[in-house]
Design a protein around this motif. Structure first.
Motif, short mmCIF file in Angstrom:
data_model
loop_
_atom_site.label_atom_id
_atom_site.label_comp_id
_atom_site.label_asym_id
_atom_site.label_seq_id
_atom_site.Cartn_x
_atom_site.Cartn_y
_atom_site.Cartn_z
N VAL A 98 47.05 36.26 44.83
CA VAL A 98 47.83 37.21 45.60
C VAL A 98 49.23 37.37 45.06
N LEU A 99 49.82 36.56 44.32
CA LEU A 99 50.91 36.71 43.92
C LEU A 99 51.13 37.36 42.88
N GLY A 100 49.99 37.56 42.10
CA GLY A 100 49.95 38.32 40.82
C GLY A 100 49.78 39.62 41.09
N PHE A 101 48.97 39.94 42.20
CA PHE A 101 48.66 41.33 42.51
C PHE A 101 50.06 42.02 43.25
N ALA A 146 47.54 18.15 38.29
CA ALA A 146 48.36 19.29 37.61
C ALA A 146 47.39 20.11 36.71
N LEU A 147 46.20 19.44 36.21
CA LEU A 147 45.29 20.44 35.48
C LEU A 147 44.48 21.09 36.32
N GLY A 148 44.33 20.44 37.57
CA GLY A 148 43.68 21.35 38.74
C GLY A 148 44.34 22.40 39.26
N ILE A 149 45.73 22.41 39.31
CA ILE A 149 46.45 23.62 39.58
C ILE A 149 46.29 24.63 38.42
N LEU A 150 46.36 24.11 37.10
CA LEU A 150 46.51 24.95 36.09
C LEU A 150 45.25 25.73 35.94
N GLY A 151 44.08 24.93 36.53
CA GLY A 151 42.78 25.79 36.52
C GLY A 151 42.96 26.86 37.67
N GLY A 152 43.42 26.44 38.60
CA GLY A 152 43.37 27.73 39.90
C GLY A 152 44.43 28.86 39.32
N ILE A 153 45.40 28.55 38.43
CA ILE A 153 46.23 29.50 37.81
C ILE A 153 45.25 30.37 36.72
N LEU A 154 44.55 29.81 35.95
CA LEU A 154 43.68 30.34 35.08
C LEU A 154 42.80 31.03 35.83
N TRP A 155 42.20 30.92 36.89
CA TRP A 155 41.09 31.20 37.67
C TRP A 155 41.79 32.72 38.42
N ALA A 156 43.18 32.63 38.71
CA ALA A 156 43.76 33.72 39.39
C ALA A 156 43.74 34.90 38.22
N ALA A 157 44.23 34.20 37.05
CA ALA A 157 44.46 35.26 36.11
C ALA A 157 43.17 36.17 35.52
N THR A 159 40.84 36.89 37.52
CA THR A 159 40.46 37.83 38.71
C THR A 159 41.40 38.99 38.39
N LEU A 160 42.84 38.77 37.88
CA LEU A 160 43.57 40.01 37.74
C LEU A 160 43.23 41.01 36.51
N VAL A 161 42.76 40.12 35.38
CA VAL A 161 42.36 41.15 34.28
C VAL A 161 40.85 41.68 34.54
N ILE A 162 40.28 41.18 35.37
CA ILE A 162 39.00 42.17 35.66
C ILE A 162 39.28 42.98 36.62
N ARG A 163 40.18 42.95 37.55
CA ARG A 163 40.49 44.01 38.32
C ARG A 163 41.18 44.99 37.80
N GLY A 164 42.01 44.76 36.71
CA GLY A 164 42.94 45.72 35.91
C GLY A 164 42.28 46.16 34.72
N SER A 165 41.03 45.93 34.12
CA SER A 165 40.23 46.45 33.16
C SER A 165 38.95 47.45 33.58
#
Length: 281
Positions: A98-101, A146-157, A159-165
């Protein structure tokens, strides 16, 4: 949807339970590659468009890298933290989505209530992190978290790529194929270069575990999730997905006998409350 949440909550435990026989990176690499083959068979059986000239190749390669990076972070993190911690920190992804959107899509700007939810979730992350400072092997726990949160950030990224392509308009099976194939190649290559392949010990229990992870988790559950999204409102389904971290924590305690730190429990509840507030719309 509840059944899917049970499966997704158990997947971290399934990986962690076989860490003595095979590294998490090698496990996820195998399951991703085999699941990609199964998805490819489904695409051929449905006579779907397999062309790479439909404008999906570049975003497809990108989501494959992001998806692979997500599970590389998860796999490495499980060497240091518990399955329960990983389940919670990975599912911070909706907050970063949601922050990315908010910053990239004008129509997706957050309201005050959603900003409150983001604040509550980040407070929960801070509280959950604080428990690792006082736990035995705190440095390792912090690295895994911290690696778990990094995984969450990459998951969000992802979603953003799929939505915008163009992937937002392509069949879900093709998008899933890009993700699984990218993760399979990346993680198997990493496992080979780091010597994890030679260190694996093949046992019947490991074989059953890999079949479960491949067929049930990476193939059937993801395809069924996409099918549900076409039949029901995504906003209603997403509410159920918050059960996944709860199942992850529960299975970690019951199956792996993982300890529960009170600070982590409070932090996890705050994270889930924040995600719920953010997705109330």
């Amino acid at each position: 949807m509840v059944v899917l949440c049970v499966i997704w909550g158990f997947q971290q435990v399934a990986i962690k339970s076989s860490v003595q026989e095979m590294s998490p990176v090698f496990q996820v690499g195998i399951r991703s590659a085999l699941a990609a083959v199964l998805v490819g068979i489904v695409m051929v059986a449905r006579r779907e468009n397999l062309s790479l000239r439909d404008g999906t190749l570049r975003p497809g390669l990108l989501v494959g890298l992001l998806f692979g990076g997500e599970f590389l972070a998860v796999s490495l993190g499980l060497n240091y933290t518990t399955a329960g911690h990983m389940a919670v920190f990975l599912y911070t992804a909706p907050i970063f989505t949601v922050l990315g959107f908010h910053w990239l899509v004008r129509e997706e700007r957050m309201n005050r209530a959603q900003w409150l939810g983001v604040g509550v979730a980040f407070a929960g992350i801070a509280v959950a992190f604080s428990g690792s400072f006082f736990a035995p092997g705190g440095k390792n726990l912090l690295l895994g978290d911290a690696l778990g949160i990094l995984g969450g950030i990459l998951w969000a990224a992802t979603t953003l790529v799929i939505r915008g392509s163009r992937l937002s308009e392509t069949p879900a099976t093709k998008t899933l194929f890009y993700q699984l194939a990218g993760a399979g190649v990346m993680l198997l290559l990493y496992a080979w270069l780091s010597g994890k392949v030679a260190a694996a010990t093949w046992t019947p229990r490991l074989g059953v575990n890999l079949v479960f992870q491949t067929v049930v988790v990476a193939f059937a559950s993801y395809l069924y999730w996409f099918w549900l999204l076409r039949k029901y409102l995504a906003s209603r389904l997403s509410v159920f997905s918050f059960l996944t971290p709860i199942f992850g924590i529960t299975f970690g305690v019951l199956v792996l006998k993982e300890p529960l730190d009170p600070r982590f429990v409070v932090g996890a509840l705050l994270v889930l409350a924040g995600i719920t507030i953010v997705n109330r719309r």
